[in-house]
Design a protein around this motif. Sequence first.
Motif, mmCIF file in Angstrom:
data_model
loop_
_atom_site.group_PDB
_atom_site.id
_atom_site.type_symbol
_atom_site.label_atom_id
_atom_site.label_comp_id
_atom_site.label_asym_id
_atom_site.label_seq_id
_atom_site.Cartn_x
_atom_site.Cartn_y
_atom_site.Cartn_z
ATOM 1 N N GLU A 70 0.810 -1.222 0.000
ATOM 2 C CA GLU A 70 0.000 0.000 0.000
ATOM 3 C C GLU A 70 0.845 1.274 0.000
ATOM 4 O O GLU A 70 0.311 2.368 -0.162
ATOM 5 N N GLY A 71 2.165 1.121 0.226
ATOM 6 C CA GLY A 71 3.027 2.300 0.265
ATOM 7 C C GLY A 71 2.837 3.143 1.507
ATOM 8 O O GLY A 71 3.156 4.325 1.520
ATOM 9 N N ILE A 72 2.320 2.557 2.588
ATOM 10 C CA ILE A 72 2.086 3.280 3.843
ATOM 11 C C ILE A 72 3.051 2.743 4.893
ATOM 12 O O ILE A 72 3.013 1.561 5.234
ATOM 13 N N LYS A 73 3.909 3.597 5.416
ATOM 14 C CA LYS A 73 4.874 3.178 6.429
ATOM 15 C C LYS A 73 4.344 3.551 7.806
ATOM 16 O O LYS A 73 4.099 4.725 8.099
ATOM 17 N N VAL A 74 4.120 2.544 8.632
ATOM 18 C CA VAL A 74 3.630 2.766 9.990
ATOM 19 C C VAL A 74 4.304 1.740 10.893
ATOM 20 O O VAL A 74 4.508 0.589 10.506
ATOM 21 N N SER A 75 4.677 2.173 12.079
ATOM 22 C CA SER A 75 5.377 1.265 12.991
ATOM 23 C C SER A 75 4.443 0.180 13.491
ATOM 24 O O SER A 75 3.218 0.341 13.516
ATOM 25 N N LYS A 76 5.042 -0.927 13.905
ATOM 26 C CA LYS A 76 4.250 -2.045 14.426
ATOM 27 C C LYS A 76 3.447 -1.613 15.653
ATOM 28 O O LYS A 76 2.275 -1.965 15.789
#
Length: 337
Positions: A103-109
């Motif tokens: 999705e091209g979305i960078k989010v931390s765990k």
Amino acid sequence: MREDLITLSKREIERLRIIHRVMGKQMTQVKASELLGITDRQVRNIIGKTRNNGDGAIAHGNRGRVAANKMPAELEVRIGGIVKRRYPDFGPKFASEKLEEREGIKVSKEKLRQIMIAKGLWRVRRRRKEVHQWRERKAYYGEMVQMDGSHHDWLEGRGPELVFMGYIDDATNRVFGLFYDYEGVFPAMDSLERYISLYGLPRSLYLDKDSTYKTTRQPDTDELLRGKMAETQFERACGELEIEVIHANSPQAKGRIERTFGTLQDRLIKEMRLAGVRTKEEANLFLEWYLPIYNERFSRVAREEGDLHRPLVKHINLREIFCIKGKRTINNGYIVK
């Protein structure tokens, strides 16, 4: 809230009480540092801030401020919607990887975990207490390989139920495997032949006591004359290749490969779902792509350098070993028994 009101936690109120005692010459800075668990230099800094800015200086400077890296509410809603639609049964770590990859979305765990909990997509889980002592890993790559079959609905109803014949190196956690229709002597021999063709002969195989790998029958006459215990066709083939067979005495003893199967039943199943895999042939082709990526991420460096896999001698034909062999006699009437 009125601007002249100061909100302090219980810990900050206690810290302020001690600072006031130091400022009133009722306590030394050294004693205050011991009670507060900070250095005397930090005590002096707090005293200076309190004198210049009042008791409110005891509170953390960022209290009430919006964090500079706070995620916009619209993005949180979007992420929650994507996870709910496409990755509803993914864990936070795996879902965060797929969000970045697909999705091209960078989010931390951790941030994704908070979003998923708020959306009811994840529940806080307590770690189970370990009650058994872990066996130390072997020191060398190829010294011992754990082998087992994992029966599972790997294709989630899109195709037949399959068995994953898996191999995991004890020292490095490197995984090899193939899908078969069942667990038995032919899948076991075929998968081991393919393993040997890729990596060489392991020093030993660690197996359970399934009838494919260990027999309960009594030794026959030929085995008794040779001073050997009764063995299965698979054990006989391993013996011809000088691969030591070790049988686990309990399911807990095979914990390393069972945990690997648990990881694959989570990650591999979801990856095949996203790829639309529907048949055994497609699943095995998918493994050729997936397992190198999996090993790159989850394998580890062995304690000792070196590879104990033995190269296969050229004159050995594995097909003549990985087959069903039996001894027969011909009587005087030329009848085979």
